[in-house]
Design a protein around this motif. Structure first.
Motif, mmCIF file in Angstrom:
data_model
loop_
_atom_site.group_PDB
_atom_site.id
_atom_site.type_symbol
_atom_site.label_atom_id
_atom_site.label_comp_id
_atom_site.label_asym_id
_atom_site.label_seq_id
_atom_site.Cartn_x
_atom_site.Cartn_y
_atom_site.Cartn_z
ATOM 1 N N UNK A 46 7.388 25.751 -17.849
ATOM 2 C CA UNK A 46 6.876 24.952 -16.743
ATOM 3 C C UNK A 46 6.436 25.819 -15.577
ATOM 4 N N UNK A 47 5.319 25.433 -14.988
ATOM 5 C CA UNK A 47 4.831 26.125 -13.814
ATOM 6 C C UNK A 47 3.514 26.847 -14.042
ATOM 7 N N UNK A 116 -3.889 21.096 -11.267
ATOM 8 C CA UNK A 116 -2.655 20.646 -10.626
ATOM 9 C C UNK A 116 -1.539 20.646 -11.673
ATOM 10 N N UNK A 117 -0.369 21.144 -11.282
ATOM 11 C CA UNK A 117 0.740 21.231 -12.232
ATOM 12 C C UNK A 117 1.027 19.899 -12.888
ATOM 13 N N UNK A 118 1.210 18.900 -12.025
ATOM 14 C CA UNK A 118 1.756 17.673 -12.589
ATOM 15 C C UNK A 118 0.719 16.947 -13.427
ATOM 16 N N UNK A 119 -0.556 17.055 -13.000
ATOM 17 C CA UNK A 119 -1.578 16.378 -13.800
ATOM 18 C C UNK A 119 -1.798 17.109 -15.132
ATOM 19 N N UNK A 122 1.007 16.433 -17.376
ATOM 20 C CA UNK A 122 0.831 15.061 -17.844
ATOM 21 C C UNK A 122 -0.145 15.028 -19.032
ATOM 22 N N UNK A 131 -9.740 12.831 -18.133
ATOM 23 C CA UNK A 131 -10.094 11.651 -17.326
ATOM 24 C C UNK A 131 -9.383 10.394 -17.824
ATOM 25 N N UNK A 270 7.624 29.499 -13.755
ATOM 26 C CA UNK A 270 6.478 30.333 -14.088
ATOM 27 C C UNK A 270 5.325 30.227 -13.098
ATOM 28 N N UNK A 271 5.565 29.567 -11.972
ATOM 29 C CA UNK A 271 4.466 29.402 -11.015
ATOM 30 C C UNK A 271 4.437 30.589 -10.062
ATOM 31 N N UNK A 273 2.817 32.719 -7.808
ATOM 32 C CA UNK A 273 1.737 33.013 -6.858
ATOM 33 C C UNK A 273 1.959 34.335 -6.138
ATOM 34 N N UNK B 381 7.056 19.153 -11.587
ATOM 35 C CA UNK B 381 6.153 20.297 -11.815
ATOM 36 C C UNK B 381 5.723 20.988 -10.513
ATOM 37 N N UNK B 384 7.649 24.049 -9.099
ATOM 38 C CA UNK B 384 7.746 25.293 -9.863
ATOM 39 C C UNK B 384 7.537 26.552 -9.021
#
Lengths: 398, 462
Positions: A46-47, A116-119, A122, A131, A270-271, A273, B381, B384
């Motif tokens: 995740x991330x 976007x992470x969450x999208x 998803x 879409x 894992x995000x 930046x 998410x 993160x």
């Protein structure tokens, strides 16, 4: 009487016999169907794991040009071929790679990627287009499509305390089990036991019926998972990390003969930046060491041929690093597979093209749903069109 | 169904449940009077005012300087504000007299599902949804569409003449107004052109940027003109289908998972003919015979927020560690301000799986007895980056709930001579089955019976 039989019988005697026959708990089923039972293990990073610093395209100069301070030098890498190499923190995976138990699919993604992470998560969990909004997960729809055979929540087990959307179908849902003994204990709260034992007219099609049905299935599954898994004693060594502990649980489930088709585990963080080398390195080491222990454990117990592990992340990261020694959200990424029956071992397709980018991001070459389609068709034995709608041809990695 | 039972049902759906001590008061009212009272107590809107300034830009500049420490501090501060905002809203729902307004704000929070990393924008959008919760849908839609949170979330800042970004235009039709299948791809393109130039400035104010606006002619849903964003919204509201789409969603929120076409059509008539005024529509629903029909009572699955807020209200619960309420939301799959996607939480049976149900059954005994919490729920998410930047984070150990329920107040509200069965009827929406009766009659005392009652599958319904 073997110990397993004793447990089965005692479990049946513990109050579950009041459950109507259409919800018959698994305890009563024969265990001779267990050989050749195939498992899929999904690992979610995740991330947005940086795939380019995971499976490093060290043979491509562009990689070094775009990543001034965070590129990993060739001398430090664990080389796989002339083009790609493992991040040194994944050195434990080299043995798996050499044994032919690992396969890497490069440049997996989808059209019109969402950063976007969450999208994006998803999209990966539901198997939708970018879409499209789906309220069910792809494994959940697999359960729905296959519900005549796999009636019980434990067909899909997530080692966690909550269930991911990926595991939720319209009719069927998997079960989250962080710790079988704890789940068992929770469900055996005397008051809950009374409710389960006393229920009568609740099992209608309405919402109350649905709640009781879920409660009874949980009660029954908790018992089955606990009684089955405790018959197996893990002897293999695993690292002392929470993630390795989760894979250890999965191995225990598999080795004890749990009739579960899909396992799901996640690793966060894992995000990256900023100051990516340390952050990602730390997480990759946790990942690589745990997966290596897991695969070797299953090899030892003879279950590796029946197991397929797939690792994904919601997106990869941009080719060019940012000013904070990190990377920002990107698009296509690699998918890692492990198992004893891989058809195409090693590196599945060409390394990502770093010259032809889409706005600074990798272009995807393989739709992630084609990976799912392969798993559904060739490993879980359902027609992928019943789960993914649009027809995907699939690949030939298994 | 008696008048009192109807009022109980009304408060379960239009609010977060009727407290025990209110029963005596409402015993004397008719349904009509109770509906009026419901609206009267929701007449004013109390805005959330927790976030006091828009710190995003000021701080983001610093973060851009790649100063890791500042960035971490900024992230920490932002997360803290998001959490505080979440808890402030839960607390408001748990204590307010304006139950209907909060319940509808929650509906619009899901209808206009949105995420933003900026707590100031999140609060602003939330207040728009609360202020207009019982007002006019057109005003609400316009304000939401012009809020920085939504403009940012659906990329309208990037929607420029010659380079249209269709995200907002698509969701406006698919999710906010008319629904899928009632527009063409061409309609999306043309409406996206009409919204070019809609954006917000650094102070978080809506602006229309004339140079970025495509002022050419557009053909949208059969009408041609030099349309602006407002025109598109007007055309969409002229379509009866928009009223039908909204009423279907509202019916599923207030009445039944399975929409009844006749009832929805009657609702759509009221909304459409009433120029999208929301209050008359709600009054129509709350006074309709079918709203109180057995098929429409005690059969909706409470959302996690409904469940938590309902418990808080009924038992006057104080949280010495409010993070516990975040933990509950995570474990149950509904964290306010963090919808799963722009389509919002699907609701209904989607709330329930093995783990979430077990957590739901455990929460009441945990908060009512200050028990131990041993579940956590997953990180969102969006967390993160924070998790990646915080090495050595330890998994939380088991925590004490640190909650205090005001049992004295709860018990004092129950009139003398009330039987166990009457208490059960008061706490649960579905009819009490014989089997449940058999279980609760064995309870040692009223208090343990009450804890048991709210730990049942029945309590998950309203």
């Amino acid at each position: 009487m073997k110990r397993r039989d004793f447990l089965k019988n005692s479990a049946l005697a513990s109050g579950a016999f009041l459950i109507p026959s259409f919800l018959k708990p698994f305890e009563a089923m024969a265990s001779n169907e267990l050989s050749g039972f195939k498992n899929l293990v999904i690992i979610q990073l995740s991330g947005g794991n940086d795939g380019l610093n995971t499976i490093v395209p060290y043979g491509n100069d562009i990689y070094y040009q775009k990543r001034n301070t965070i590129a990993i030098q060739p001398t430090e890498l664990v080389k796989l071929n002339d083009m790609q190499a493992l991040n040194p923190n994944l050195s434990a995976l080299k043995e798996l790679y050499d044994q032919g138990w690992m396969s890497i699919i490069n440049s997996v993604g989808y059209p019109n990627p969402d950063r976007s992470h969450f999208r994006s998560m998803d999209i990966w969990q539901t198997g939708s287009s970018s879409d499209q909004f789906l309220t069910t997960g792809w494994i959940g729809r697999y359960l729905d499509a296959n519900c005549a055979v796999n009636k019980d929540p434990y067909t899909a087990v997530e080692v966690d305390d909550t269930l991911s959307l990926a595991m939720k179908g319209a009719k069927m849902k998997g079960i989250a089990v962080q710790n079988p003994a704890k789940l068992y204990k929770n469900t055996r709260e005397p008051f809950f036991k009374e409710l389960v034992d006393e229920h009568d007219a609740h099992l209608n099609e309405d919402n109350l019926g649905y709640l009781y049905k879920t409660m009874i299935e949980t009660y029954s599954s908790a018992n089955y998972i606990q009684q089955t898994s405790k018959t197996y004693n893990t002897t293999a060594q695993y690292p002392q990390t929470a993630f390795a502990g989760q894979l250890k649980s999965v191995a225990k489930f598999i080795n004890s003969g749990l009739k579960t088709r899909v396992y799901y585990v996640s690793l966060s963080g894992f995000d990256t930046h900023t100051t990516q080398l340390n952050q990602q390195g730390r997480q990759l080491k946790i990942y690589g060491d745990a997966v290596a222990a897991f695969v070797k454990d299953l090899k030892q117990t003879g279950k590796l041929d029946d197991t397929l592990v797939m690792t994904f992340s919601e997106f990869g990261r941009r080719v060019e690093q940012n000013a904070s020694n990190g990377t920002d959200h990107g698009t296509a990424n690699n998918v890692m597979l492990f198992g004893g029956k891989l058809k195409k071992q090693g590196i599945y397709n060409n390394a990502p093209n770093l010259a032809q980018l889409d706005n600074g991001d990798l272009k995807y070459e393989i739709d992630f749903r084609n990976v799912y389609a392969t798993l559904l068709d060739k490993w879980l034995n359902v027609n992928n069109s019943s789960v993914l709608n649009s027809g995907f041809k699939g690949l030939d990695f298994v | 169904m008696s008048e009192l039972e109807k009022i109980k049902h009304l408060y379960a759906r239009a609010g977060f449940g009727l407290n025990a001590d209110k029963l005596a008061v409402y015993q004397r009212l008719s349904v009509k009077q109770a509906v009026d009272e419901l609206f009267r107590s929701s007449a004013t809107s109390q805005s959330l005012a927790l976030v006091t300034e828009n710190v995003n830009y000021k701080m983001a500049d610093k973060a851009d300087k790649a100063d890791t420490l500042t960035r971490k501090m900024f992230m920490k501060q932002q997360r803290q504000l998001e959490r505080d905002l979440n808890i402030a809203w839960i607390n408001q729902m748990s204590s307010t007299e304006s139950q209907l307004r909060e319940k509808m704000a929650l509906f619009w929070h899901n209808h206009f599902a949105c995420r933003t990393q900026n707590p100031w924008y999140a609060q602003q959008l939330n207040n728009i949804q609360r202020d207009n919760a019982l007002g006019n849908f057109k005003t609400l839609l316009m304000q939401v569409s012009q809020s920085p949170a939504m403009l940012q979330f659906l990329n309208n800042q990037q929607n420029k003449k010659g380079h249209p970004n269709e995200n907002f235009a698509r969701e406006l039709m698919e999710l906010f107004t008319i629904g899928r299948g009632n527009y063409t791809e061409q309609d999306i393109k043309e409406s996206a052109r009409s919204f070019t130039g809609w954006g917000f400035n650094n102070r978080g104010e809506f602006v229309t940027r004339a140079q970025q606006h495509d002022d050419g002619s557009k053909t949208f849903m059969g009408q041609t003109g030099n349309f602006k964003g407002e025109d598109i919204i007007n055309i969409l509201l002229q379509k009866k289908q928009t009223a039908t789409f909204l009423c279907t969603k509202l019916y599923r929120y207030l009445v039944n998972d399975v929409p009844d076409k006749t009832h929805v059509a009657a609702m759509a008539d009221v909304l459409y003919k009433g120029n999208y005024e929301i209050s008359p529509l709600l009054k129509f629903v709350f006074t309709a015979d079918w709203f109180y029909a057995p098929a429409n009572t005690g059969n909706l699955i409470k959302s996690p927020v409904d469940l938590i807020v309902g418990l808080n209200r009924q038992f006057y619960i104080t949280y010495n560690n409010p993070d516990v309420m975040m933990q509950f939301q995570r474990a149950l799959g509904q964290v306010l301000f963090y919808p799963p996607n722009v389509a919002g939480w699907p609701g209904g049976k989607n709330w329930i799986d093995s783990s979430s149900l077990m957590v739901r059954l455990k929460i009441p005994s945990t908060v009512l007895n200050d028990g131990v919490i041993d579940f956590h729920g997953k990180a969102d998410p969006e967390d993160e980056a924070f998790l990646a930047a915080m090495p050595n984070r330890k998994p939380q150990a088991k925590t004490q709930a640190q909650t205090i329920a005001d049992w004295d107040k709860f018990l004092a509200g129950i009139p003398k001579g009330t039987t166990k069965e009457q208490i059960a009827d008061m706490l649960l929406s579905p009819a009490i089955t014989n089997s449940l009766k058999a279980v609760i009659t064995q309870s040692a005392d009223v208090k343990s019976m009450v804890v048991e009652l709210v730990s049942t599958p029945e309590y998950q319904l309203c």
